[in-house]
Design a protein around this motif. Structure first.
Motif, PDB file in Angstrom:
ATOM      1  N   LEU A  27      53.074  57.900  43.618  1.00 43.73           N
ATOM      2  CA  LEU A  27      52.297  57.645  42.730  1.00 43.73           C
ATOM      3  C   LEU A  27      50.502  57.893  43.444  1.00 43.73           C
ATOM      4  CD1 LEU A  27      51.073  56.670  39.931  1.00 43.73           C
ATOM      5  CD2 LEU A  27      50.544  54.688  41.298  1.00 43.73           C
ATOM      6  N   LEU A  28      50.655  57.326  44.784  1.00 45.18           N
ATOM      7  CA  LEU A  28      49.478  57.840  45.624  1.00 45.18           C
ATOM      8  C   LEU A  28      49.336  59.378  45.959  1.00 45.18           C
ATOM      9  CD1 LEU A  28      49.673  54.665  47.794  1.00 45.18           C
ATOM     10  CD2 LEU A  28      48.548  54.924  45.679  1.00 45.18           C
ATOM     11  N   ALA A  29      50.375  60.113  45.930  1.00 44.88           N
ATOM     12  CA  ALA A  29      50.240  61.294  46.420  1.00 44.88           C
ATOM     13  C   ALA A  29      49.572  62.016  45.331  1.00 44.88           C
ATOM     14  CB  ALA A  29      51.711  61.869  46.526  1.00 44.88           C
ATOM     15  N   GLU A  30      49.386  61.660  43.972  1.00 47.29           N
ATOM     16  CA  GLU A  30      48.674  62.176  43.099  1.00 47.29           C
ATOM     17  C   GLU A  30      47.148  62.156  43.261  1.00 47.29           C
ATOM     18  OE1 GLU A  30      49.902  60.665  39.266  1.00 47.29           O
ATOM     19  OE2 GLU A  30      52.123  60.842  39.830  1.00 47.29           O
ATOM     20  N   TYR A  31      46.783  61.269  44.280  1.00 47.05           N
ATOM     21  CA  TYR A  31      45.224  61.078  44.601  1.00 47.05           C
ATOM     22  C   TYR A  31      44.893  61.706  45.656  1.00 47.05           C
ATOM     23  CZ  TYR A  31      45.875  58.076  40.713  1.00 47.05           C
ATOM     24  OH  TYR A  31      46.193  57.656  39.475  1.00 47.05           O
ATOM     25  N   SER A  32      43.333  61.948  45.849  1.00 47.29           N
ATOM     26  CA  SER A  32      43.127  62.857  46.975  1.00 47.29           C
ATOM     27  C   SER A  32      43.057  61.807  48.020  1.00 47.29           C
ATOM     28  CB  SER A  32      41.618  63.346  46.821  1.00 47.29           C
ATOM     29  OG  SER A  32      40.928  62.052  46.612  1.00 47.29           O
ATOM     30  N   GLU A  33      42.613  62.401  49.358  1.00 46.03           N
ATOM     31  CA  GLU A  33      42.523  61.392  50.607  1.00 46.03           C
ATOM     32  C   GLU A  33      41.442  60.512  50.304  1.00 46.03           C
ATOM     33  OE1 GLU A  33      42.801  63.488  54.377  1.00 46.03           O
ATOM     34  OE2 GLU A  33      44.437  64.735  53.694  1.00 46.03           O
ATOM     35  N   ASP A  34      40.621  60.812  49.224  1.00 42.56           N
ATOM     36  CA  ASP A  34      39.432  59.848  49.060  1.00 42.56           C
ATOM     37  C   ASP A  34      39.940  58.771  48.128  1.00 42.56           C
ATOM     38  OD1 ASP A  34      36.588  58.908  49.190  1.00 42.56           O
ATOM     39  OD2 ASP A  34      35.923  60.207  47.923  1.00 42.56           O
ATOM     40  N   LEU A  35      40.505  57.861  48.669  1.00 38.29           N
ATOM     41  CA  LEU A  35      41.199  56.677  47.899  1.00 38.29           C
ATOM     42  C   LEU A  35      41.006  55.459  48.490  1.00 38.29           C
ATOM     43  CD1 LEU A  35      43.414  55.819  45.934  1.00 38.29           C
ATOM     44  CD2 LEU A  35      45.078  56.073  47.711  1.00 38.29           C
ATOM     45  N   THR A  36      40.873  54.373  47.603  1.00 39.50           N
ATOM     46  CA  THR A  36      40.634  53.163  47.968  1.00 39.50           C
ATOM     47  C   THR A  36      41.670  52.160  47.133  1.00 39.50           C
ATOM     48  OG1 THR A  36      38.482  53.556  48.656  1.00 39.50           O
ATOM     49  CG2 THR A  36      38.973  51.033  48.181  1.00 39.50           C
ATOM     50  N   GLY A  37      42.302  51.317  48.018  1.00 39.50           N
ATOM     51  CA  GLY A  37      43.076  50.438  47.372  1.00 39.50           C
ATOM     52  C   GLY A  37      42.796  49.056  47.431  1.00 39.50           C
ATOM     53  N   VAL A  38      42.829  48.309  46.206  1.00 39.44           N
ATOM     54  CA  VAL A  38      42.095  46.987  46.258  1.00 39.44           C
ATOM     55  C   VAL A  38      43.451  46.070  45.876  1.00 39.44           C
ATOM     56  CG1 VAL A  38      40.622  45.253  45.219  1.00 39.44           C
ATOM     57  CG2 VAL A  38      40.009  47.801  45.313  1.00 39.44           C
ATOM     58  N   SER A  39      43.576  45.252  47.018  1.00 40.80           N
ATOM     59  CA  SER A  39      44.883  44.219  46.613  1.00 40.80           C
ATOM     60  C   SER A  39      44.685  42.421  47.146  1.00 40.80           C
ATOM     61  CB  SER A  39      45.917  45.041  47.612  1.00 40.80           C
ATOM     62  OG  SER A  39      47.110  44.128  47.684  1.00 40.80           O
ATOM     63  N   CYS A  40      45.267  41.999  46.737  1.00 37.79           N
ATOM     64  CA  CYS A  40      45.384  40.406  47.291  1.00 37.79           C
ATOM     65  C   CYS A  40      46.356  40.297  48.563  1.00 37.79           C
ATOM     66  CB  CYS A  40      45.570  39.257  46.124  1.00 37.79           C
ATOM     67  SG  CYS A  40      44.323  39.442  45.038  1.00 37.79           S
ATOM     68  N   GLY A  58      43.988  55.995  53.156  1.00 40.81           N
ATOM     69  CA  GLY A  58      43.357  55.521  52.114  1.00 40.81           C
ATOM     70  C   GLY A  58      42.583  54.283  52.708  1.00 40.81           C
ATOM     71  N   ARG A  59      41.417  53.766  52.188  1.00 45.34           N
ATOM     72  CA  ARG A  59      40.749  52.703  52.539  1.00 45.34           C
ATOM     73  C   ARG A  59      41.438  51.343  51.789  1.00 45.34           C
ATOM     74  NH1 ARG A  59      37.470  56.541  51.983  1.00 45.34           N
ATOM     75  NH2 ARG A  59      37.063  56.109  50.031  1.00 45.34           N
ATOM     76  N   LEU A  60      41.293  50.251  52.556  1.00 49.14           N
ATOM     77  CA  LEU A  60      41.908  48.921  51.870  1.00 49.14           C
ATOM     78  C   LEU A  60      40.917  48.114  51.738  1.00 49.14           C
ATOM     79  CD1 LEU A  60      44.307  47.236  50.876  1.00 49.14           C
ATOM     80  CD2 LEU A  60      44.919  46.686  53.193  1.00 49.14           C
ATOM     81  N   VAL A  61      40.713  47.570  50.623  1.00 49.77           N
ATOM     82  CA  VAL A  61      39.925  46.388  50.269  1.00 49.77           C
ATOM     83  C   VAL A  61      40.669  45.095  49.861  1.00 49.77           C
ATOM     84  CG1 VAL A  61      38.123  45.266  48.821  1.00 49.77           C
ATOM     85  CG2 VAL A  61      38.139  47.829  49.595  1.00 49.77           C
ATOM     86  N   VAL A  62      40.622  44.262  50.740  1.00 51.62           N
ATOM     87  CA  VAL A  62      41.455  42.830  50.550  1.00 51.62           C
ATOM     88  C   VAL A  62      40.605  41.773  49.858  1.00 51.62           C
ATOM     89  CG1 VAL A  62      42.735  41.050  51.588  1.00 51.62           C
ATOM     90  CG2 VAL A  62      42.942  43.212  52.381  1.00 51.62           C
ATOM     91  N   VAL A  63      41.215  41.134  48.526  1.00 51.89           N
ATOM     92  CA  VAL A  63      40.629  39.938  48.005  1.00 51.89           C
ATOM     93  C   VAL A  63      41.616  38.776  48.081  1.00 51.89           C
ATOM     94  CG1 VAL A  63      39.908  39.285  45.719  1.00 51.89           C
ATOM     95  CG2 VAL A  63      39.622  41.539  46.093  1.00 51.89           C
ATOM     96  N   VAL A  64      41.223  37.954  48.758  1.00 51.46           N
ATOM     97  CA  VAL A  64      41.748  36.636  49.200  1.00 51.46           C
ATOM     98  C   VAL A  64      41.500  35.618  48.294  1.00 51.46           C
ATOM     99  CG1 VAL A  64      42.403  34.815  50.838  1.00 51.46           C
ATOM    100  CG2 VAL A  64      41.845  37.202  51.630  1.00 51.46           C
ATOM    101  N   PRO A  65      42.465  34.996  47.183  1.00 51.23           N
ATOM    102  CA  PRO A  65      42.128  34.260  46.089  1.00 51.23           C
ATOM    103  C   PRO A  65      41.476  32.949  46.396  1.00 51.23           C
ATOM    104  CG  PRO A  65      44.466  35.174  46.011  1.00 51.23           C
ATOM    105  CD  PRO A  65      43.899  35.536  47.350  1.00 51.23           C
ATOM    106  N   SER A  66      41.694  32.527  47.599  1.00 48.48           N
ATOM    107  CA  SER A  66      40.913  31.124  47.900  1.00 48.48           C
ATOM    108  C   SER A  66      40.642  30.788  49.402  1.00 48.48           C
ATOM    109  CB  SER A  66      41.711  29.889  47.222  1.00 48.48           C
ATOM    110  OG  SER A  66      43.147  29.875  48.082  1.00 48.48           O
ATOM    111  N   GLN A  67      39.939  29.701  49.743  1.00 47.77           N
ATOM    112  CA  GLN A  67      39.670  29.412  50.974  1.00 47.77           C
ATOM    113  C   GLN A  67      41.046  29.127  51.687  1.00 47.77           C
ATOM    114  OE1 GLN A  67      36.196  29.768  52.356  1.00 47.77           O
ATOM    115  NE2 GLN A  67      35.934  30.485  50.433  1.00 47.77           N
ATOM    116  N   ASP A  68      41.798  28.426  51.351  1.00 49.85           N
ATOM    117  CA  ASP A  68      43.223  27.994  51.915  1.00 49.85           C
ATOM    118  C   ASP A  68      44.268  28.889  51.678  1.00 49.85           C
ATOM    119  OD1 ASP A  68      43.753  27.537  49.238  1.00 49.85           O
ATOM    120  OD2 ASP A  68      44.445  25.436  49.520  1.00 49.85           O
TER     121      ASP A  68
END
Length: 161
Positions: A27-40, A58-68
């Motif tokens: 799936l990711l091969a379908e996108y250019s190298e200008d890719l950002t993934g957002v994940s927990c 690709g660039r990775l953006v991490v979203v952490v759900p909580s302080q703990d």
């Protein structure tokens, strides 16, 4: 630039991991190298996606759900992967929720969708559990917002438990 967010099942069978990884890579091969993934970057699908995004440059953006979240929810066998992905991320956003719970997970999923052009759902198609914050809930939220959803569930994939 394409921004893909991910939602998916945590408890994949050992046999499913290489199948899901290969499907995500395709799936990711379908996108250019200008890719950002957002994940927990939870165990299972979220981390597999994040690893594949970084492996294709690709660039990775991490979203952490909580302080703990790291202390309370990241199991010892997943901690090295979690920590590596946090280090690899270009941005790490930790939400202000003190405790990891369904409300925090729902808020994290809302943040993922807010940032994304598309949602990648590693999902077996099962309906929402009714607790909120799960994979099916996130797919429904994305579809209701008009966000395209790419479902990844290769033949032979299964959930544990």
């Amino acid at each position: 630039m394409t921004i893909l967010a991910v939602t998916g099942h945590i408890y994949l069978t050992d046999e499913s991991v290489p199948l899901v990884r290969a499907a995500l890579r395709a799936l990711l091969a379908e996108y250019s190298e200008d890719l950002t993934g957002v994940s927990c970057i939870a165990a299972g699908s979220d981390s597999l996606f994040a690893e594949e995004v970084t492996s294709v440059g690709g660039r990775l953006v991490v979203v952490v759900p909580s302080q703990d979240y790291r202390a309370r929810k990241v199991e010892p066998d997943h901690a090295p992967v979690f920590d590596h992905l946090v280090e690899a991320a270009v941005e790490v956003l930790t939400l202000p929720h003190e405790t990891a719970n369904h409300g925090a997970y729902g808020a994290a999923n809302t943040e993922l969708l807010k940032r994304a052009d598309r949602l990648v759902a590693v999902w077996d198609g099962s309906p929402p559990s009714g607790k909120g914050g799960g994979t099916a809930d996130t797919v429904e939220q994305a579809r209701a917002a008009g966000l395209p959803v790419d479902v990844v569930w290769p033949d032979g994939a299964a959930r544990r438990g």
